[in-house]
Design an enzyme around this catalytic site. Structure first.
Site, short mmCIF file in Angstrom:
data_model
loop_
_atom_site.label_atom_id
_atom_site.label_comp_id
_atom_site.label_asym_id
_atom_site.label_seq_id
_atom_site.Cartn_x
_atom_site.Cartn_y
_atom_site.Cartn_z
N HIS A 28 0.86 -1.19 0.00
CA HIS A 28 0.00 0.00 0.00
C HIS A 28 0.90 1.23 0.00
O HIS A 28 2.10 1.13 0.24
CB HIS A 28 -0.95 0.00 1.21
CG HIS A 28 -0.27 0.03 2.54
ND1 HIS A 28 0.42 1.13 3.00
CD2 HIS A 28 -0.16 -0.91 3.52
CE1 HIS A 28 0.92 0.89 4.20
NE2 HIS A 28 0.58 -0.35 4.53
N ASP B 218 -2.38 -20.02 11.83
CA ASP B 218 -1.19 -20.58 12.45
C ASP B 218 -1.10 -20.17 13.93
O ASP B 218 -1.03 -18.98 14.25
CB ASP B 218 0.06 -20.11 11.69
CG ASP B 218 1.26 -21.00 11.94
OD1 ASP B 218 1.73 -21.04 13.09
OD2 ASP B 218 1.71 -21.65 10.99
N SER C 190 2.81 -5.11 6.75
CA SER C 190 2.34 -4.80 5.39
C SER C 190 3.43 -5.08 4.37
O SER C 190 4.56 -4.61 4.52
CB SER C 190 1.92 -3.33 5.29
OG SER C 190 0.79 -3.08 6.08
#
Length: 401
Positions: free
Chosen positions: A227, A352, A367
């Site tokens: 992003h 997980d 990110s």
């Protein structure tokens, strides 16, 4: 009468078969495909092998491919056919070569120089009449980027000083707010030394951390973050002139909780420069790695996949939150068929237990973490759900490409 009954039964049977066929065709998803996108040959095979748009829809490449680079990429048209006979949609596609890239997953330090001056806040000017404000607070907001003063391009703080040296007591300012260009006139004030001042606190750089997604093995070009880097309000995709990436050390983790996103706590030294940043886009930052040491593991490689190869089900993300690069299991809940570019392509849930124990799910700083399915990098982590840190969004790697 018998003939009419037979015709009626035939019509009824035809309607039932038609409904059965249509129910097995994902028309909404198919129609949402953009007219141009990136894919690989194996992605197209996936459409047919896994009945991505239903069992009656088949994808074929149109003959007569066009090379877009020497041995690099092909351009062509995918034709989606009903019963492998009736064309129902055509899309242009750029076909990626089946080349491997170095897998990211590790945090990197980011330092970017803005192409303009980033407004932080108003500030008072010390004049011979006391401390005064040069303008009302409503003229500018935190995160605005000043790009021109009286028509002169502003790239950094020095350019502001140069522009004000030859200014009158009133200047026209062009600035960026939420990616829209705006203009305003500002009356300047003279400070105690007789110099004109804007009455703004501005900066021309920004820094932080993000996660590397992949590095091209041949060119050493990288993609990260998934992003854009934005101003503090999140309104502007910051225009940048250049930037640097650095080797980064993980110091600790603040676990994510409901309505309280966690974060990776990292440290990087600007003496440990590893490459340059060239672009800040809607789908992440891009540039070139000069020194691979400490940035990539030459033993960890994968191929790039496209949206046609993504489907709900088991997948993995790669992250270094434990101190080393590891695979963590996730479940892709939804793979959106986006007609327009968006960084919320994939919805997933962390499954997980090791990652949940370490981070609580997805935290700030993750990110850009690569999302792998069927051995290919198909996306990158972009956002966390504020009300549920075990869930997150990812962007398709073909949007990044």
């Amino acid at each position: 009468m018998k003939v009419l009954r037979k015709l009626a039964w035939f019509a009824f049977a035809f309607v039932l078969v038609s409904l059965a066929v249509l129910s097995n065709i994902k028309l909404k998803q198919l129609s949402a495909l953009p007219d141009d996108f990136v894919a690989s040959y194996s992605d197209i095979d996936n459409v047919n092998n896994n009945a991505l748009f239903g069992g009656f829809v088949h994808a074929d490449m149109e003959k007569g491919m066009t090379k877009t680079g020497v041995g690099r990429e092909d351009e062509g048209v995918i034709i989606f056919k009903l019963f492998n006979l009736i064309p129902i949609k055509k899309v242009n596609v750029r076909l990626l070569p089946e080349e491997e890239v170095y897998i990211g997953g590790n945090p990197i330090g980011l330092s970017l120089n803005t192409d303009g001056a980033l407004v932080v806040s108003d500030t008072l000017v010390s004049t011979q009449s006391g401390k005064l404000s040069a303008h009302k607070s409503s003229n500018f907001k935190t995160g605005d980027v000043i790009t021109k003063i009286n028509g002169l391009k502003i790239e950094n703080l020095n350019d502001i000083n140069s522009a004000l040296e030859n200014a009158e007591d009133n200047v026209n300012i062009e600035y960026l707010r939420k990616n829209e260009i705006k203009t305003t006139n500002v009356k300047l004030l003279k400070d105690e030394e007789g110099q004109y001042k804007l009455g703004l606190w501005v900066r021309d750089d920004i820094s932080g951390i993000g996660t590397l997604t992949y590095v091209d093995k041949n060119t050493h070009n990288f993609a990260a973050l998934g992003h854009p880097v934005t101003d503090s309000t999140g309104g502007n995709i910051l225009p940048i002139s250049d930037g640097k990436i650095y080797d980064c050390s993980l110091l600790g983790i603040t676990k994510g909780e409901r309505n309280n996103p966690g974060e990776l706590r990292c440290l990087y030294l600007q003496s440990e420069e590893r490459g340059c940043i060239e672009k800040n886009t809607k789908f992440g930052i891009f540039g070139h790695v000069d020194d691979l040491e400490g940035i990539v593991d030459s033993n960890l490689t994968a191929k790039i996949g496209g949206r046609l190869g993504v489907s709900p089900g088991k997948a993995k993300i790669i992250s270094s939150v434990s101190g080393i690069r590891e695979e963590y299991e996730i479940e892709i809940i939804k793979a959106n068929f986006q007609a327009k570019s968006d960084d919320k392509s994939i919805v997933f849930r962390v499954k997980d237990k090791r990652l949940l124990e370490l981070t609580g799910g997805i935290v700030q700083g993750m990110s850009g973490s690569p999302i792998l399915q069927n051995g290919k990098i198909v996306g990158a982590v972009t956002h966390v759900f504020l009300n549920d840190p075990t869930k997150g969004y990812g962007v398709y790697t073909d949007w990044m490409k």
